[in-house]
Design a protein around this motif. Structure first.
Motif, PDB file in Angstrom:
ATOM      1  N   LYS A   1       0.869  -1.530  -0.002  1.00 60.07           N
ATOM      2  CA  LYS A   1       0.263   0.104   0.619  1.00 60.07           C
ATOM      3  C   LYS A   1       1.430   1.594  -0.342  1.00 60.07           C
ATOM      4  O   LYS A   1       0.372   2.207  -0.589  1.00 60.07           O
ATOM      5  CB  LYS A   1      -0.624  -0.017   1.530  1.00 60.07           C
ATOM      6  CG  LYS A   1      -2.126   1.085   0.655  1.00 60.07           C
ATOM      7  CD  LYS A   1      -3.385   0.823   2.426  1.00 60.07           C
ATOM      8  CE  LYS A   1      -3.757   1.645   1.856  1.00 60.07           C
ATOM      9  NZ  LYS A   1      -5.154   1.608   3.608  1.00 60.07           N
ATOM     10  N   PRO A   2       2.019   1.357   0.372  1.00 65.96           N
ATOM     11  CA  PRO A   2       2.600   2.824   1.073  1.00 65.96           C
ATOM     12  C   PRO A   2       3.212   2.866  -0.687  1.00 65.96           C
ATOM     13  O   PRO A   2       2.973   4.350  -1.096  1.00 65.96           O
ATOM     14  CB  PRO A   2       3.877   2.024   1.493  1.00 65.96           C
ATOM     15  CG  PRO A   2       3.557   1.170   2.415  1.00 65.96           C
ATOM     16  CD  PRO A   2       2.634  -0.030   1.609  1.00 65.96           C
ATOM     17  N   ALA A   3       3.501   2.421  -1.536  1.00 68.39           N
ATOM     18  CA  ALA A   3       4.245   2.623  -2.958  1.00 68.39           C
ATOM     19  C   ALA A   3       2.564   2.974  -3.409  1.00 68.39           C
ATOM     20  O   ALA A   3       2.974   3.623  -3.998  1.00 68.39           O
ATOM     21  CB  ALA A   3       4.338   1.126  -3.801  1.00 68.39           C
TER      22      ALA A   3
ATOM     23  N   LEU B   1       8.185   4.769   3.795  1.00 67.14           N
ATOM     24  CA  LEU B   1       7.962   5.517   3.736  1.00 67.14           C
ATOM     25  C   LEU B   1       8.772   6.918   4.082  1.00 67.14           C
ATOM     26  O   LEU B   1       8.498   7.534   4.691  1.00 67.14           O
ATOM     27  CB  LEU B   1       7.994   5.604   5.658  1.00 67.14           C
ATOM     28  CG  LEU B   1       7.292   4.197   6.475  1.00 67.14           C
ATOM     29  CD1 LEU B   1       6.866   4.491   7.213  1.00 67.14           C
ATOM     30  CD2 LEU B   1       5.367   4.385   6.211  1.00 67.14           C
ATOM     31  N   GLY B   2       9.593   6.553   2.581  1.00 66.74           N
ATOM     32  CA  GLY B   2       9.821   7.717   2.242  1.00 66.74           C
ATOM     33  C   GLY B   2      10.876   7.862   3.271  1.00 66.74           C
ATOM     34  O   GLY B   2      11.633   9.323   2.731  1.00 66.74           O
TER      35      GLY B   2
ATOM     36  N   ARG C   1       6.746   7.889  13.307  1.00 66.21           N
ATOM     37  CA  ARG C   1       6.407   8.972  14.609  1.00 66.21           C
ATOM     38  C   ARG C   1       6.375   9.689  13.018  1.00 66.21           C
ATOM     39  O   ARG C   1       5.925  11.145  13.548  1.00 66.21           O
ATOM     40  CB  ARG C   1       7.550   9.156  15.267  1.00 66.21           C
ATOM     41  CG  ARG C   1       7.110   8.234  16.624  1.00 66.21           C
ATOM     42  CD  ARG C   1       8.177   8.455  17.753  1.00 66.21           C
ATOM     43  NE  ARG C   1       8.335   7.364  18.662  1.00 66.21           N
ATOM     44  CZ  ARG C   1       7.576   6.666  19.673  1.00 66.21           C
ATOM     45  NH1 ARG C   1       6.658   8.224  19.865  1.00 66.21           N
ATOM     46  NH2 ARG C   1       8.016   6.152  20.068  1.00 66.21           N
ATOM     47  N   GLU C   2       7.405  10.292  12.292  1.00 67.26           N
ATOM     48  CA  GLU C   2       7.905  11.465  11.286  1.00 67.26           C
ATOM     49  C   GLU C   2       6.156  10.770  10.791  1.00 67.26           C
ATOM     50  O   GLU C   2       5.623  12.328   9.665  1.00 67.26           O
ATOM     51  CB  GLU C   2       8.976  11.911  10.609  1.00 67.26           C
ATOM     52  CG  GLU C   2       9.829  11.884  11.829  1.00 67.26           C
ATOM     53  CD  GLU C   2      11.294  11.735  11.043  1.00 67.26           C
ATOM     54  OE1 GLU C   2      11.358  12.781  11.555  1.00 67.26           O
ATOM     55  OE2 GLU C   2      11.387  11.227  10.246  1.00 67.26           O
ATOM     56  N   ALA C   3       6.001  10.860   9.526  1.00 68.11           N
ATOM     57  CA  ALA C   3       5.040  10.068   9.055  1.00 68.11           C
ATOM     58  C   ALA C   3       3.517  10.213   8.724  1.00 68.11           C
ATOM     59  O   ALA C   3       3.309  10.492   7.612  1.00 68.11           O
ATOM     60  CB  ALA C   3       5.606   8.427   7.883  1.00 68.11           C
TER      61      ALA C   3
END
Length: 480
Positions: free
Chosen positions: A211-213, A429-430, A435-437
């Motif tokens: 899903k992230p892609a 997540l790049g 926590r950042e995402a």
């Protein structure tokens, strides 16, 4: 009792039940939705053959090949046996038209006309009006990635279009029996007279890990806007198809994993061969060996003849276990076998082979001379492992997993691992941490998908992943 399908009909007609009253009963129980779906299926039953005959009569050869090259981005000949045929043909019929440059069909390119729209143009009067509405609905529906939100097995499922971010209940009797919430498919949702149907559906069901892609592609297509519209989705269909092919090929033809041992070294099975002058002295030296760094040599077996002479012996070169249980979490660095005057050391990496050579030469001094190193392929190693019974290892693992102190330590280790994961940069997540995402909407959705994948994978582990770990992750990240 209700009669069987092949029993005589209770009405006394003399016909079988399935050819008499069962039909009337089924029709009476049929909903308007079911009736429309059955009607649509009837009018599109020979649609592919009709469109192919139309192509042969209306266009020069080569139209399908040109579309196939656009679909795949390659110049290979069209393969009608491709697993992607169920996506390609609907896309070709309803959406594809040749580009202006370098095409053998400039008229079609100039009108931006798809094959199905040309069929309507030339044969509208001979087509069933329901079929015309269906073809127009297919032309209006973009291909996209859809996630199952709720599933009613045997009836259908609520799908969320991950690009348009909208939800639609789709009537699909067959696929709804094999798809689970969180699964994703690549397809188009065709809407006709209030009925939503799944068409052009790819053969692969994607898990949450992918899903992230998909979310990243959505961000690219969205650009600076807040939403993606159906028109833009159709314009960018080749980007969607490229991602679909990438994800599907990875599942249909998985690459050989890049195996690493517990020291993070590439797995390269090697056997070192030494010539021993005195086997008794060699065995005594290995038995008495004192190693540094928490390593040791443990004698596995020794066999002697009636005269007491050593025939063969074996040792495990290992890194010792933990304080709770000495046999748990040991790392086997190599296996040593002494047979007659030949000594062999089996290791699984080039680095361990170099260490093993130095170790033998140090422990046996001038009693051993190096002869050769045999290198095996990882493919052969995996094939051997698959064919070899693993009863001993499996039973030992299960025995250890029943020990409360082992289960407690494993749970603590996993909790520490996943707690650290919260602040670990994740490529999916790049290169952001979870926590950042979660600070933006797309990132939250991607992180939730990764946690859902953890739960799926964890349910298949032995022992299963503690449900408290995903709960802890969601709590720490503020996910509902």
């Amino acid at each position: 009792m209700k009669p069987g399908r092949n029993d005589p009909c209770p009405c006394g007609s003399g016909k079988k039940y399935k050819h008499c009253c069962l039909r009337a009963e089924s029709a009476a129980a049929e909903t308007p939705e079911d009736f429309l779906r059955r009607r649509v299926r009837a009018v599109i039953g020979d649609l592919a053959q009709r469109l192919l005959r139309f192509i042969q009569g209306q266009f020069e050869p080569g139209l399908i090949q040109e579309a196939w090259e656009d679909f795949t981005g390659e110049t290979e000949p069209f393969d009608p046996k491709t697993p992607h045929i169920v996506v390609f043909m609907p896309w070709f019929f309803h959406h594809w038209y040749p580009s202006q440059a370098n095409t053998r069909f400039p008229d079609l390119a100039a009108r931006k006309a798809a094959v199905a729209s040309e069929l309507i143009l030339h044969q509208r009067r001979r087509l069933d009006p329901l079929l015309v509405r269906y073809l127009e609905a297919c032309a209006a529906a973009a291909f996209s990635f859809h996630e199952a939100v709720r599933v009613e097995p045997g009836r259908g499922f609520l799908l969320r279009d991950l690009m348009l971010e909208s939800e639609t209940f789709v009537v699909e009797h067959s696929a709804s029996r094999s798809i689970h919430p969180g699964d994703m498919v690549f397809a188009q949702i065709v809407r006709i007279d209030g009925l939503a149907m799944l068409e052009g559906c790819g053969p692969v069901v994607f898990q949450p890990l992918e899903k992230p892609a998909i979310i990243n592609l959505r961000k690219t297509i969205r650009g600076r806007g807040d939403v993606v519209g159906e028109a833009r989705l159709k314009e960018r269909s080749l980007e969607l198809i490229d991602l679909y092919l990438e994800l599907a090929e990875r599942m249909l033809h998985p690459a050989m994993p890049e195996l690493q041992n517990t020291d993070g070294e590439p797995v390269e099975p090697r056997t070192l061969v030494f010539r021993v002058d005195n086997s008794e002295a060699a065995a005594a030296s290995l038995d008495a060996a004192q190693l540094a760094g928490g390593e040791d040599l443990v004698q596995d077996e020794a066999r002697r003849g009636p005269d007491g002479k050593l025939i063969e012996a074996g040792w495990t070169w290992r890194r010792a276990g933990n304080a709770i249980h000495k046999s748990w979490n040991n790392t086997t660095l190599g296996q040593i076998a002494l047979t007659g005057r030949q000594l062999k050391v089996d290791v699984n990496s080039a680095a361990r082979a170099a260490r093993a050579k130095a170790l033998v030469e140090r422990l046996l001094a001038g009693n051993a001379s190096y002869r050769a190193t045999k290198i095996a392929s990882t493919e052969a190693m995996l094939a051997e492992a698959r064919s070899r019974p693993a009863q001993k290892d499996d039973s030992e693992h299960e025995r250890l997993m029943q020990m409360p102190e082992v289960r407690q330590q494993l749970a603590e280790m996993l909790m520490r691992h996943y707690t650290d994961w919260l602040d670990t940069k994740v490529p999916m997540l790049g290169e952001r941490t979870p926590r950042e995402a979660v600070r933006d909407r797309d990132g939250r959705e991607a992180v939730e998908a990764l946690i859902a994948q953890m739960e799926r994978d964890g349910a298949r582990q032995s022992p299963p992943l503690d449900p408290g770990i995903p709960a802890m992750l969601r709590r720490e990240l503020g996910l509902g």
